[in-house]
Design a protein around this motif. Structure first.
Motif, PDB file in Angstrom:
ATOM      1  N   LYS A  32       3.421  10.313  -9.566  1.00 45.36           N
ATOM      2  CA  LYS A  32       2.663  10.665 -10.783  1.00 45.36           C
ATOM      3  C   LYS A  32       2.031  12.046 -10.634  1.00 45.36           C
ATOM      4  O   LYS A  32       2.064  12.863 -11.559  1.00 45.36           O
ATOM      5  CB  LYS A  32       1.568   9.629 -11.049  1.00 45.36           C
ATOM      6  N   GLU A  33       1.458  12.309  -9.444  1.00 45.41           N
ATOM      7  CA  GLU A  33       0.831  13.609  -9.194  1.00 45.41           C
ATOM      8  C   GLU A  33       1.863  14.732  -9.271  1.00 45.41           C
ATOM      9  O   GLU A  33       1.601  15.790  -9.845  1.00 45.41           O
ATOM     10  CB  GLU A  33       0.167  13.597  -7.813  1.00 45.41           C
ATOM     11  N   GLU A  91       0.828  -1.200   0.000  1.00 42.90           N
ATOM     12  CA  GLU A  91       0.000   0.000   0.000  1.00 42.90           C
ATOM     13  C   GLU A  91       0.869   1.260   0.000  1.00 42.90           C
ATOM     14  O   GLU A  91       0.554   2.237  -0.684  1.00 42.90           O
ATOM     15  CB  GLU A  91      -0.927   0.011   1.217  1.00 42.90           C
ATOM     16  N   SER A 103       3.886   5.768  -5.530  1.00 41.93           N
ATOM     17  CA  SER A 103       3.828   5.884  -6.994  1.00 41.93           C
ATOM     18  C   SER A 103       2.742   6.861  -7.416  1.00 41.93           C
ATOM     19  O   SER A 103       2.926   7.621  -8.381  1.00 41.93           O
ATOM     20  CB  SER A 103       3.618   4.511  -7.640  1.00 41.93           C
ATOM     21  N   GLU A 104       1.614   6.900  -6.688  1.00 42.16           N
ATOM     22  CA  GLU A 104       0.562   7.868  -6.998  1.00 42.16           C
ATOM     23  C   GLU A 104       1.054   9.290  -6.747  1.00 42.16           C
ATOM     24  O   GLU A 104       0.778  10.201  -7.536  1.00 42.16           O
ATOM     25  CB  GLU A 104      -0.697   7.583  -6.167  1.00 42.16           C
ATOM     26  N   LEU A 105       1.784   9.491  -5.657  1.00 45.07           N
ATOM     27  CA  LEU A 105       2.328  10.820  -5.358  1.00 45.07           C
ATOM     28  C   LEU A 105       3.362  11.255  -6.391  1.00 45.07           C
ATOM     29  O   LEU A 105       3.413  12.429  -6.776  1.00 45.07           O
ATOM     30  CB  LEU A 105       2.937  10.840  -3.952  1.00 45.07           C
ATOM     31  N   GLU A 130       2.699  15.391 -12.906  1.00 47.03           N
ATOM     32  CA  GLU A 130       1.619  16.142 -13.546  1.00 47.03           C
ATOM     33  C   GLU A 130       1.663  17.606 -13.122  1.00 47.03           C
ATOM     34  O   GLU A 130       1.499  18.507 -13.954  1.00 47.03           O
ATOM     35  CB  GLU A 130       0.263  15.520 -13.196  1.00 47.03           C
ATOM     36  N   THR A 136       2.239   1.815  -3.420  1.00 48.24           N
ATOM     37  CA  THR A 136       1.174   2.319  -4.289  1.00 48.24           C
ATOM     38  C   THR A 136       0.965   3.811  -4.052  1.00 48.24           C
ATOM     39  O   THR A 136       0.861   4.592  -5.005  1.00 48.24           O
ATOM     40  CB  THR A 136      -0.137   1.554  -4.023  1.00 48.24           C
ATOM     41  N   GLN A 137       0.916   4.209  -2.778  1.00 46.13           N
ATOM     42  CA  GLN A 137       0.739   5.631  -2.458  1.00 46.13           C
ATOM     43  C   GLN A 137       1.918   6.461  -2.961  1.00 46.13           C
ATOM     44  O   GLN A 137       1.731   7.555  -3.487  1.00 46.13           O
ATOM     45  CB  GLN A 137       0.577   5.825  -0.955  1.00 46.13           C
TER      46      GLN A 137
END
Length: 167
Positions: A128-129, A118, A124-126, A132, A121-122
């Motif tokens: 990507k954010e 988890e 990798s999301e951060l 962006e 995953t968090q």
């Protein structure tokens, strides 16, 4: 008792161990293999009798007679009832909190792999954010520069050095 918490998490894979077996291990002589402390011996013998009595109770359910096997948590509940707390301490376990009192996220559990997954995953999301956001910021900088080149009158005045103007 801190030792019981360590025993609980390390030796038993994060699951609460059998408190009866634990107290028996703690007070057992390594040489003779017998419990030498009278109070511990009395408690262990009484609890073993209770466990045997409860396990030998037979239930009839439309068929063969079945022997009831007590779970570790049921045995531990018997131990907690047999060894009451006195001044916040339980004989053989010290200040060990009851499982309903225990709200300890600091204790390691078996689902560390799940928590780690988890966390990845968090992360990798951060990431990507952030990428962006970096692209958006660069786009806005480019648009701003183009607008200021097209409309130079909109460009804010450049700050003069305060030290030079004060002389």
């Amino acid at each position: 008792m801190f030792f019981f918490n360590v025993y609980k998490t390390i030796e038993n894979g994060g699951v609460e161990p059998n408190m009866l077996a634990f107290i028996e291990d703690v007070y057992k002589s390594k040489k003779t293999g017998k419990i030498v402390y009278k109070k511990a011996k009395r408690i262990v013998e009484t609890l073993k009798e209770q466990v045997n009595d409860l396990q030998s109770e037979e239930t009839l359910e439309d068929g063969p007679v079945q022997s009831k096997e007590l779970s570790c948590s049921e045995i531990n509940d018997l131990v907690r009832k047999a060894i009451p707390k006195k001044k916040g301490h339980r004989f053989g376990f010290g200040s060990l909190p009851d499982h309903e009192e225990l709200n300890a996220p600091f204790l390691p559990t078996l689902d560390n792999d799940k928590k780690l997954e988890e966390a990845y995953t968090q992360i990798s999301e951060l990431v990507k954010e952030k990428e962006e956001n970096t692209k958006t910021i660069q786009y806005l900088k480019d648009v701003t520069e183009k607008l200021l080149n097209k409309f130079p009158d909109c460009r804010p005045p450049e700050d003069e050095d305060d030290d030079e103007t004060q002389n």
